[in-house]
Structure formats: structure tokens, C-alpha cells
Design a protein around this motif. Structure first.
Motif, mmCIF file in Angstrom:
data_model
loop_
_atom_site.group_PDB
_atom_site.id
_atom_site.type_symbol
_atom_site.label_atom_id
_atom_site.label_comp_id
_atom_site.label_asym_id
_atom_site.label_seq_id
_atom_site.Cartn_x
_atom_site.Cartn_y
_atom_site.Cartn_z
ATOM 1 N N ARG A 103 35.915 40.810 38.889
ATOM 2 C CA ARG A 103 36.214 40.985 40.329
ATOM 3 C C ARG A 103 34.876 41.219 41.145
ATOM 4 O O ARG A 103 34.939 41.049 42.481
ATOM 5 N N TRP A 154 45.598 40.127 40.367
ATOM 6 C CA TRP A 154 45.156 40.340 41.610
ATOM 7 C C TRP A 154 45.714 38.861 42.696
ATOM 8 O O TRP A 154 46.019 39.315 43.720
ATOM 9 N N GLU A 205 49.521 43.415 41.112
ATOM 10 C CA GLU A 205 48.555 44.578 40.522
ATOM 11 C C GLU A 205 49.306 45.661 40.362
ATOM 12 O O GLU A 205 48.723 46.531 39.298
ATOM 13 N N TYR A 226 37.244 49.128 43.049
ATOM 14 C CA TYR A 226 38.138 48.138 43.291
ATOM 15 C C TYR A 226 39.199 47.757 42.199
ATOM 16 O O TYR A 226 40.151 47.128 42.322
ATOM 17 N N ALA A 227 38.957 48.487 41.188
ATOM 18 C CA ALA A 227 39.953 48.454 40.001
ATOM 19 C C ALA A 227 40.444 49.871 39.555
ATOM 20 O O ALA A 227 40.106 50.214 38.166
ATOM 21 N N ASP A 262 44.172 40.433 34.561
ATOM 22 C CA ASP A 262 43.678 41.220 35.948
ATOM 23 C C ASP A 262 43.361 40.174 36.966
ATOM 24 O O ASP A 262 44.045 40.630 38.173
ATOM 25 N N LEU A 263 42.944 39.074 36.732
ATOM 26 C CA LEU A 263 42.796 38.031 37.828
ATOM 27 C C LEU A 263 44.055 37.421 38.082
ATOM 28 O O LEU A 263 44.200 37.433 39.601
ATOM 29 N N ILE A 268 36.346 35.043 42.650
ATOM 30 C CA ILE A 268 36.890 35.951 44.044
ATOM 31 C C ILE A 268 37.395 34.591 44.800
ATOM 32 O O ILE A 268 38.420 34.845 45.528
ATOM 33 N N GLU A 310 31.130 45.829 39.324
ATOM 34 C CA GLU A 310 31.812 46.725 38.882
ATOM 35 C C GLU A 310 31.138 48.217 39.002
ATOM 36 O O GLU A 310 31.685 49.022 39.401
#
Ligand SMILES: NC(=O)C1=CN([C@@H]2O[C@H](COP(=O)(O)OP(=O)(O)OC[C@H]3O[C@@H](n4cnc5c(N)ncnc54)[C@H](OP(=O)(O)O)[C@@H]3O)[C@@H](O)[C@H]2O)C=CC1
Ligand SMILES: O=C1CO[C@H](CO)[C@@H](O)[C@@H]1O
Length: 422
Positions: free
Chosen positions: A147, A242, A247, A356-357, A238-239, A153, A341
Motif C-alpha cells: 500500500r 482495496w 476491503e 492504512y491497513a 489486499d490490493l 497505488i 507501512e
């Protein structure tokens, strides 16, 4: 514990690390050193060699900056680290089967937590962690570095902005599985002196020590991990979640096939697989072994990245140049090149916001991999209710696989009793 060696400057986050092996004392330690807002004060490992290496590394780094009398605390029991009042935040870098229990203990002791992926060993323990993290009011970061990678991104913001139309299908590519990182001994034997193997096993079923199942290779046994589908799914699902706005939900149908070694082999996670999912919106995804990557197929074209952080391509290359209005652009976390991260984690603590996660996102991501593993092992289509996190039709065999018996004393039920209050 600041520059003068006495008190912690309020602006600096004092970090402790649980699990200082390969990724912990390598990548993560270096990222924490590079972050001026963090200061590492304690490390913890069940392997005395890893512990000594990490302790020496921390002392070496800070003695040049903060004075030669800098002393990193070295713990062999994570319960002592989480109860250390000097620690503000904890990085969990243990093997996967320890993530939830170590993270829960840290949260309950009042620490912020950044925890390695894959967030959980089972879906049910992930739900517990997500709930406790939410209630704790602490910052929780799932260490999803993708992320903060610019190419991802950009791909995600283009997809989210609808540049490729409505996304109908996502291909999620994961690398081939079950490989030795280094030559290791597959015979069963005695744990080496210096390793607290009882604690290493933690909640997992008791098994004889085998060098091929510790260190890097814990990934390939279902007692400790889920194989490549969890190890790399954590990054790529995860991507996909997102970009497609999934999510906080999950699939409603799962069907997959995998090739598994014998259940009682040294390793028993799937070596290759293909799992298909359907989401409430009608979106379909497929997860398979190939090379890490992602392909979003929309009504206006496709966009692809193949290879970890591989170049972004499309059948409509001109669309990759689309200039998005400010409100459609995603926030770029501060990053020291890579390792955003960690930057986002410390910025979130300082700014009083979530990272962010958060655990809920990390849990939803890895739930997809856990469901895939269950579907592959049962060999049939499963129907799932992502709101209730239950299988439809009360599927008893599948439901039983959402949780595991945890070996005493390393159970979630015991976590509260480990925390020193007051
Ligand atoms: N985001 C990313 O890109 C990456 C993430 N990771 C994640 O990091 C985690 C660690 O992986 P990796 O570094 O390869 O594994 P390692 O086995 O090298 O490191 C884990 C360390 O934790 C120690 N440990 C085990 N149980 C405990 C415990 N209860 N308390 C304290 N220490 C403990 C291990 O001891 P021992 O030495 O005896 O095994 C080992 O030193 C994994 O979850 C992995 O998925 C890893 C690589 C990349
Ligand atoms: O998350 C990860 C990404 O990179 C590693 C390989 O280089 C993986 O095995 C690891 O667990």
C-alpha cells in the motif's frame, strides 16, 4: 530514553519487537532505524542466536547516535516485553501461528501494534483480533507494504476511479509454493540448544522438531501457516480488495483445487492451486500460482502488473496516462523509499488516526486465503456469508475448519491473565 539517555521524548515512539528473525531483524529493524519518529528499545525471540544478533544490532545502531551506553533490552518471553512500561508500540515478526496471540497481548497491555502478514492462522482468531483492535483505541497496522508502493497505488487509484470501466474479474497471481530458502535437514531430531521449542510451537499441535519446519520453512506446514495462499495472498488479495472496494467484506462463493503433499509429510500446504471466488456485487476473482501479480479486467480494458512490483501494463496503454482529479487521487503515505507501512504506522500514532491497513482490513484480506484453503481441502464449492462470517446452510465440516484447538497454555483465552495491570 531519549538523546540524553534519560526520558523518552514525547514525540518519539518507543518500539519493542517480538520475533527478530530474518524479516524482523532485517527489513523491519532497518525500517525502524530509518524512521526518526521511532526508537527501538527492546527485542524478543525464542531463539537465543536471533535474540543476540538483534540486540547487538540495536545497540550498535543507537550507540553511534545516542551514546555508547545504549542498552537494548533482550527478552525471551514476549509477555515480559508487552508488560514493559517503557514500550509504546510493538512490531510482531514471529512466524504466522504466533501473530494473533502476540498482537492481542500487546494490545491488551496498551501498546500500538504493527503486525506482520498474514495476520492470522485461522479465520476465527482473526475476527477476535480485529474486534479487540477496534475496541482498544490503539493504532493497528497490518504490515502491508504494497500500500505504499507507487506502482500499486497508481494501479489501484486508476481502477477505483473507473478508468477501466466496471471491473468484472480480477486475476490474483501468487508464486509457486513450498521451497527451501536454504539447505536444511528434513529429519526429525532434537531442537538445538538456545531454542525454546516449546514456546516456538505455541498454539500449534505438538510435533517433533524438524529443521525443515522452522525459520523460513514454517510457511509450508498447516500447523503454522497456510502455504503460499496465505504467505503471498496477504499481499495480493489486499490490493485486489482495496482496488475493488471489498476491503470490509468478502466472497459469497468459493471453489478451488490444490495439489497437496501427504498430510503427514514434513510439509503439507498446497504446492499449486487455483481458487475461484464470487463477491456480493457479482465480481469474480481467481487466485492461482504463477508469479506474484494482479490483473483487473474491466468493461473498458485491463490493467496488469506481473512480478512483485512489476511494471504496470494495459491493453489500452493510453489510459495509464490518465490525469485524475485531485479527489480521485489516493493519499501517498510518507515513505523512506520502501517501508511506508512503518512510516504510516508512526504517523497514524502521532496524528491520532488509524493506520492504512487496520486489523479489520488485514483480517478480511487473509480470510479470503483461509476460505480458499478450506475449499481446496474439502474439494467442493462453499457458500459464505461475509457479514456474519458464517458458511451458508450451516456447513458443519467447513465451519469446523474456521478455528483450531489451541495448545495450552498458548491460547487466546489465557491472554488476559498474562497482562500486568496497574
Ligand atoms: N512483508 C513481507 O514482505 C514479509 C513478511 N514476512 C513475515 O514475517 C514473519 C516472519 O518471517 P521470517 O522472518 O521469514 O521468519 P523467521 O523464522 O526468520 O523469524 C521469526 C522469528 O520469530 C521467532 N519466534 C518464534 N516464536 C516466537 C515467540 N513466541 N516469541 C518471540 N519470537 C518467536 C523465531 O524463532 P526461531 O529462530 O527459533 O524460528 C524467529 O527468530 C512471517 O509472518 C512472514 O510472513 C516475512 C518476509 C517478508
Ligand atoms: O511476504 C513475503 C514476501 O517475500 C518473501 C520472499 O522473498 C516471502 O516468502 C515473504 O513471506
Amino acid at each position: 530514553l531519549g538523546r540524553d539517555g534519560h526520558t523518552a521524548p514525547s514525540e518519539r515512539i518507543v518500539m519493542g519487537q517480538i520475533g527478530s528473525g530474518d524479516h524482523g531483524s532485517g527489513w523491519n529493524m532497518d525500517r525502524m532505524f530509518a524512521n526518526e519518529d521511532q526508537q527501538v528499545l527492546a527485542v524478543c525471540d525464542v531463539d537465543s542466536n536471533h535474540l543476540a544478533h538483534a540486540e547487538t544490532k540495536v545497540n550498535k545502531h543507537y550507540s553511534s547516535k545516542l551514546g555508547s551506553d545504549y542498552r537494548c533490552k533482550a527478552y525471551s518471553d514476549f509477555r515480559d516485553l508487552v508488560n514493559d512500561k517503557d514500550i509504546d508500540a510493538v512490531h510482531v515478526g514471529t512466524p504466522d501461528h504466533w501473530h494473533v496471540i502476540a498482537a492481542l497481548a500487546a494490545l491488551k497491555a496498551g501498546k500500538h501494534v504493527i503486525c506482520e502478514k498474514p495476520l492470522s492462522l485461522t479465520l476465527s482468531e482473526g475476527r477476535i483480533l480485529a474486534d479487540v483492535a477496534k475496541q482498544s483505541g490503539k493504532v493497528f497496522q497490518t504490515a502491508s507494504e504494497n500500500r505504499s508502493i507507487e506502482s500499486y497505488i497508481r494501479m489501484v487509484e486508476l481502477v477505483k476511479a473507473g478508468v477501466f470501466g466496471e471491473i468484472k474479474h480480477v486475476k490474483i497471481l501468487l508464486p509457486p509454493s513450498n521451497r527451501h530458502r536454504q539447505a536444511v535437514d528434513p529429519t526429525l531430531g532434537k531442537p538445538p540448544s538456545g531454542l525454546d521449542y516449546e514456546m516456538w510451537q505455541g498454539q500449534a499441535t505438538e510435533m517433533p522438531y524438524c529443521e525443515s519446519r522452522v525459520h523460513y520453512n514454517f510457511r509450508w506446514h498447516l500447523a503454522y501457516s497456510g502455504g503460499v495462499i496465505t504467505d503471498w495472498g496477504a499481499h495480493m488479495i489486499d490490493l485486489a480488495h482495496w482496488a475493488t472496494g471489498n476491503e470490509l467484506t468478502g466472497p459469497v462463493e468459493i471453489e478451488g483445487k490444490g495439489e497437496f503433499p501427504p498430510r503427514d509429510g514434513i510439509w503439507n500446504t498446497a504446492t499449486s492451486f487455483k481458487v475461484n471466488y464470487r463477491y456480493p456485487s457479482g465480481l469474480t476473482t481467481e487466485l492461482f500460482t504463477d508469479a506474484p501479480g494482479l490483473k483487473f479486467e474491466g468493461t473498458n480494458g485491463w490493467i496488469l502488473s506481473r512480478g512483485w512490483r512489476g511494471p504496470v501494463k494495459s491493453n489500452r496503454p493510453e489510459l495509464l496516462e490518465t490525469v485524475l482529479p485531485e479527489e480521485k487521487r489516493l493519499r501517498r503515505p510518507r515513505t523512506d523509499g520502501q517501508g511506508g507501512e512503518h512510516m504510516d504506522f508512526s504517523d497514524a500514532i502521532k496524528e491520532g488516526r488509524q493506520a492504512y491497513a487496520p486489523a479489520e482490513i488485514g483480517h478480511r484480506t487473509i480470510s479470503v486465503a483461509h476460505l480458499g484453503n478450506i475449499a481446496m481441502q474439502l474439494g467442493r464449492r462453499l457458500r459464505w456469508d461475509p457479514d456474519q462470517e458464517k458458511f451458508a446452510d450451516g456447513d458443519a465440516a467447513a465451519t469446523a475448519m474456521l478455528r483450531r484447538e489451541q495448545r495450552e497454555p498458548w491460547t487466546i483465552d489465557n491472554v488476559d491473565s498474562w497482562i500486568n495491570v496497574g
